[in-house]
Design an enzyme around this catalytic site. Structure first.
Site, short mmCIF file in Angstrom:
data_model
loop_
_atom_site.label_atom_id
_atom_site.label_comp_id
_atom_site.label_asym_id
_atom_site.label_seq_id
_atom_site.Cartn_x
_atom_site.Cartn_y
_atom_site.Cartn_z
N CYS A 68 0.85 -1.19 0.00
CA CYS A 68 0.00 0.00 0.00
C CYS A 68 0.90 1.25 0.00
O CYS A 68 2.09 1.16 0.31
CB CYS A 68 -0.93 0.02 1.21
SG CYS A 68 -0.06 0.12 2.80
N CYS A 73 3.33 2.04 2.85
CA CYS A 73 4.63 1.37 2.91
C CYS A 73 5.69 2.27 2.29
O CYS A 73 6.82 2.36 2.80
CB CYS A 73 4.57 0.04 2.16
SG CYS A 73 3.45 -1.17 2.87
N CYS A 102 25.02 -35.21 0.67
CA CYS A 102 23.61 -35.37 0.33
C CYS A 102 23.02 -34.01 -0.03
O CYS A 102 23.66 -32.97 0.15
CB CYS A 102 22.82 -36.02 1.46
SG CYS A 102 22.67 -34.99 2.93
N ASP A 148 13.04 -40.57 -39.43
CA ASP A 148 13.03 -39.92 -40.74
C ASP A 148 13.87 -40.81 -41.66
O ASP A 148 14.86 -41.40 -41.23
CB ASP A 148 13.66 -38.53 -40.62
CG ASP A 148 13.87 -37.90 -41.98
OD1 ASP A 148 12.91 -37.83 -42.75
OD2 ASP A 148 15.02 -37.49 -42.27
#
Length: 785
Positions: free
Chosen positions: A33, A36, A105, A481
Site C-alpha cells: 500500500c 509502505c 547429500c 526420418d
C-alpha cells in the site's frame, strides 16, 4: 535475497553547490500500500549519508541520493529490517562457478544455499549436490565466497581446473585419528582402566570426528535447515548427556567414516565428465612465419595453422589444409573405428591422429570447441532435476521435519504419561533423530542420473537431462526420418542399362552433360563415372531443362540426360525400356535416360543407399524390446516399402510433407505409444518437438542439432541408439531399486527402535550404509558398455 548497489549517474540537477551525492535506483518488493512507500521514505531519510529518497508505490521503484558508496551499501540491509527487499536496477552481476568438496547429500547443498543467501553481497545462489558445483551471483571477492562456504563446513574453490584435495585429505586424517581414540576407549573398557579415562578417550573421539559436523550443523540451524549434521550432532550430544559416551563416540565416528566413503564414491561419478577435459592437450605446435612454435591452446587465435603429428591428440577444432590421416573420433562420437580424413575435412579437439602429419586451420577457439560444448551441455544436463528426483526432494522436505518432531514427542510424551523412564525414551528419541534424515533416499536418483549421463557422453551420446533419460527408458515406439537417418541422404548409381552403343561411350556423354550441374543426382552420376575412370568429352551449349534434365552439344550432336518425361515430350520411343522404367520407379529409383532427339543410348538408375549400420541398429533395438519401429518419408509408397523391407522397419508412412510427419507422430501417440522421433535436428524440428522424445543425429557436425534435440547422437549413424535405450532402462531400474531399498531400510530401522533392538550406532550404520550402497549401485551405470 540481498541485492547490490550501483551508482546510476551523478546528480547534475542540484542547485546546491555542496551536493555531491550519487543517485541509486532500486526495485522494491513487498510494498502492499502507499503507506509502505511513506514508511520507507521517512526511515531512509533519517539514515546518515542519505540526501534524498523518492519511493513510487505504483511502479515499485525507489530513487535514493547517497553521499558515497558506503551509505548506499546499507540501503538493502535497512529495507530488509523494515520488511522489504531492494533490488538494484541495471546492475552488472558477477556470476561464478565453484567446486565444492564434502557434500554427501542434498541437504548439505541446501545448507550452503541458505547460508550464502543471507550474505549482503550475494545475489542468486544455486548449489547442485550431484555435480558438486556452486553457481553464485555476487558483488564481492572470491576469498569471501570461499570463506563463507567454509563456515558451512565445506571446502570451495573457483572453477579454473582441478580443485584442491587438501580438505579431503585433512578430513580423512581426522577420521583416522578419531577412530584410533575410539578403538583405544573400547579396548580399555575390557581392562582395569579408570572409567574417567575411557570417557576422556570417547570425548576426544567426539571432538575430533564431530568438529566438522558441528560447524555445519551450527550454520544449518542458523539458516533454518534440518540436515544430517544437525541430527547427528544432536544425537551425539544427547548420548553424552545421558552417559552413553561409547554410543555418542560410535555415532560420530561412523558418520565421519560413512561421509568419507560416500564422498569418494560420489567423486567418481562427478569425475566421469571432468575427465573429458583432460582429453585435449594444453599446448599445440603453431606456424609463426616460417617457423613452428609451441603455444598454450588458450593463446591460439582463429585461422592460425597448427601441426598435428602422427599419434598426437588434436588440440582444437579445425579444417585440414594439407595431409590425410585416419582419426580416432571415439571421445567425441563414440565411433569404434577410425575415420579417414583428407584436405577440407573437419577435425575435432580431443580426437587422435592415428597416422600421417596434418596441417590444420583453426576454426574454433578453445572455449568453443565441440568437446567444450559437450562438457558444458552434459554438466548442465546433470544439474537438471528429473521428475523422480523432484518428487523425492519434495517428499524429503516434508518427511524430515515430521520425523524430527516425532522424535521430540518420543523423548517427552511417554515419560510424562508414566510409560517409562526419561533415559529410556530419550535414547529412543535420539535413535529416531539419526534415522530421520532420508540421506539414501535423496541421493537415490541424482547419483544414478549423473552416472548414466556421464556414461552416455563418453560413448558419443548427449542426454540433455534426467527428464529425457527417464523418458528414453519408457519409449515404446521409435519413428525415423528416412533421408539422412536410415539412409545416407546422398543418392548413388545403383544400376546401369545400355540400349544402343558402347556403355563407356554413352556414360562419357552422361558425365560431360552432368558435370555442369550441382543437382545431387547429377553429382551421383559424375562420381560413378569418375570412380571407373570414364573421361568426359568436349562439349558446348550446356543448358539445364527445369524439372526434366540437361543437354549439351558434343561433336556437333545434341545430347540429353533427363527423366522419361523429357523423352516422351520429344516424341522419342521408350517402348523397349517401358517395363524397366515402371519396375524401377515402383521400388524408389530415380531414372536418368541418356540419348538424342531420335533414340536413347542408355539409362542410369539412381537411389538413396541405406546406411551400413542401420539394419544392425534396428535389429538391436528390437532385441532390447522396442515394440514398434516406424519410418516417416516424403517418398512414394514404392520407395518406402522397399526401404522398409530392407531395413526391417515394422511400419511406414509415405508421401509426407513436414507437417504430415507431425500428424504421423500424433497418430502414434493417440494409439497409446510413447514415441521417440529420430531425425537430423533441423529439417525434422516440428516432429522432434511433437514427439515425447526428440533424438538428433550428427551432433558433432552441427551446433543446431546439439541445441535442438533432447538427446543427440554425436556420430552420424544409429550405432549408439540401442546402447542409449539399454542405459536409460537400466538407469530407471536402478533408481527404483535405490528408492525402494532406501524406504525399506528406513522403515525397518524405525520399527526396530521401539522394541529397543536398534542402538544409536546401529542407526548411524543403517543410514550411512544405505547411502553408500545406493551410491555403489548407481556407479554400475558408469561401467555399462
Amino acid at each position: 535475497m540481498t541485492q547490490f548497489k550501483e551508482p546510476i549517474n551523478k546528480s547534475c540537477c542540484s542547485t546546491k553547490e555542496e551536493d555531491h551525492s550519487s543517485t541509486y535506483e532500486y526495485k522494491v518488493e513487498g510494498m502492499d500500500c502507499p503507506s509502505c512507500a511513506a514508511t520507507i521514505e521517512k526511515s531512509l531519510t533519517k539514515q546518515k549519508g542519505i540526501t534524498n529518497v523518492q519511493v513510487h508505490y505504483g511502479t515499485g521503484k525507489m530513487t535514493v541520493g547517497a553521499e558515497d558508496d558506503s551509505a548506499a551499501d546499507q540501503i538493502p540491509l535497512h529495507l530488509r529490517k523494515l520488511g522489504f527487499e531492494a533490488k538494484t536496477l541495471n546492475e552488472k552481476k558477477n556470476t561464478e562457478t565453484y567446486l565444492v568438496e564434502g557434500m554427501d547429500c542434498g541437504s548439505c547443498a541446501a545448507t550452503i544455499e541458505k547460508h550464502l543467501s543471507t550474505h549482503p553481497d550475494v545475489g542468486e545462489v544455486s548449489v547442485n549436490f550431484s555435480t558438486g558445483k556452486l553457481h553464485v551471483t555476487h558483488n564481492t571477492s572470491e576469498e569471501v565466497i570461499v570463506k563463507e562456504v567454509e563456515k558451512s563446513g565445506f571446502h570451495a574453490s573457483l572453477q579454473r581446473g582441478r580443485s584442491s584435495s587438501q580438505g579431503a585429505s585433512r578430513k580423512n586424517f581426522t577420521t583416522t585419528v578419531a577412530g584410533i581414540f575410539l578403538a583405544a576407549g573400547f579396548i580399555s573398557s575390557f581392562m582395569s582402566v579408570p572409567p574417567s579415562l575411557i570417557t576422556i578417550l570417547y570425548a576426544i573421539t567426539i571432538a575430533l570426528g564431530g568438529y566438522k559436523p558441528a560447524k555445519s550443523a551450527f550454520y544449518a540451524v542458523k539458516s533454518r535447515s534440518l540436515d544430517m549434521n544437525v541430527l547427528m550432532v544432536s544425537a551425539a550430544i544427547g548420548a553424552a548427556l545421558i552417559g552413553e559416551w561409547f554410543e555418542g563416540a560410535m555415532v560420530v565416528w561412523l558418520f565421519a567414516l560413512g561421509n568419507t566413503l560416500q564422498n569418494r564414491s560420489i567423486e567418481r561419478t562427478r569425475n566421469s565428465i571432468r575427465n573429458l577435459i583432460n582429453l585435449t592437450p594444453k599446448e599445440a605446435t603453431v606456424k609463426v612465419g616460417d617457423n613452428w612454435v609451441r603455444k598454450p591452446v588458450e593463446e591460439i587465435a582463429l585461422n592460425e595453422t597448427i601441426l598435428i603429428k602422427p599419434g598426437d591428440k588434436i588440440p582444437l577444432d579445425g579444417k585440414i589444409m594439407t595431409g590425410s590421416s585416419s582419426i580416432n573420433q571415439a571421445p567425441i562420437t563414440g565411433e569404434s573405428m577410425p575415420v579417414d580424413k583428407e584436405k577440407g575435412d573437419t577435425v575435432y579437439a580431443g580426437t587422435v591422429n592415428e597416422h600421417g602429419a596434418l596441417e590444420v586451420n583453426v576454426t574454433k577457439l578453445v572455449e568453443d570447441t565441440t568437446i567444450a560444448k559437450i562438457i558444458h551441455l552434459v554438466e548442465e544436463a546433470q544439474e537438471k532435476k528429473a521428475p523422480t528426483q523432484a518428487f523425492v526432494d519434495r517428499f524429503a522436505s516434508v518427511y524430515t521435519p515430521i520425523v524430527f518432531s516425532l522424535a521430540l514427542l518420543v523423548m517427552i510424551l511417554p515419560p510424562v504419561v508414566g510409560m517409562g523412564t526419561w533415559g529410556e525414551w530419550l535414547y529412543k528419541g535420539l535413535a529416531l533423530l539419526v534415522v530421520a534424515c532420508p540421506c539414501a533416499l535423496v541421493i537415490s536418483t541424482p547419483v544414478a542420473i549423473v552416472s548414466a549421463i556421464g556414461n552416455a557422453a563418453k560413448n558419443g551420446v548427449l542426454i540433455k537431462g534426467g527428464t529425457f533419460l527417464e523418458k528414453a527408458g519408457s519409449i515404446s515406439a521409435m519413428a525415423f526420418d528416412k533421408t539422412g537417418t536410415l539412409t545416407e541422404g546422398k543418392p548413388k548409381v545403383s544400376q546401369v542399362f545400355t540400349s544402343n552403343g558402347e556403355k563407356e561411350e554413352w556414360l562419357s556423354i552422361a558425365r560431360t552433360i552432368e558435370e555442369h550441374s550441382t543437382h545431387p543426382i547429377a553429382q551421383a552420376i559424375t562420381m560413378y563415372t569418375e570412380q571407373r575412370n570414364i573421361s568426359q568429352k568436349e562439349g558446348a551449349s550446356f543448358e539445364a531443362i527445369a524439372g526434366k534434365g540437361a543437354k549439351a552439344v558434343i561433336d556437333g550432336v545434341e545430347y540429353f540426360a533427363g527423366n522419361p518425361k523429357l523423352y516422351r515430350e520429344m516424341g522419342v520411343s521408350l517402348n523397349d525400356v517401358e517395363d524397366q522404367i515402371e519396375t524401377l520407379q515402383q521400388v524408389g529409383h530415380t531414372l536418368v535416360i541418356v540419348g538424342t532427339r531420335s533414340h536413347i543410348l542408355g539409362m542410369v538408375a539412381v537411389a538413396d543407399t541405406i546406411r551400413e549400420i542401420t539394419v544392425q541398429s534396428i535389429q538391436k533395438l528390437k532385441r532390447v524390446g522396442m515394440n514398434e519401429i516406424v519410418m516417416l518419408t516424403g517418398d512414394n509408397d514404392g520407395t518406402a516399402r522397399k526401404i522398409a523391407d530392407q531395413t526391417g522397419v515394422d511400419r511406414y508412412f509415405a508421401e509426407l510433407l513436414p507437417e504430415d510427419k507431425v500428424k504421423a507422430v500424433e497418430k502414434l501417440q493417440q494409439e497409446g505409444k510413447r514415441v521417440a522421433m529420430i531425425g537430423d535436428g533441423i529439417n525434422d524440428a516440428p516432429a522432434l518437438a511433437t514427439a515425447d522424445l526428440g533424438i538428433a543425429m550428427g551432433g558433432a557436425g552441427t551446433d543446431t542439432a546439439m541445441e535442438t534435440a533432447d538427446i543427440v547422437l554425436m556420430a552420424d549413424n544409429l550405432e549408439k541408439l540401442p546402447h542409449t535405450v539399454r542405459l536409460s532402462r537400466r538407469a530407471l531400474t536402478i533408481i527404483k531399486q535405490n528408492i525402494w531399498f532406501s524406504i525399506i531400510t528406513k522403515l525397518a530401522a524405525l520399527i526396530l527402535i521401539f522394541p529397543g533392538v536398534l542402538t544409536l550406532w546401529m542407526a548411524v550404520l543403517s543410514d550411512t550404509g544405505a547411502a553408500l550402497l545406493v551410491i555403489l549401485n548407481s556407479l554400475r551405470l558408469i561401467k555399462q558398455k
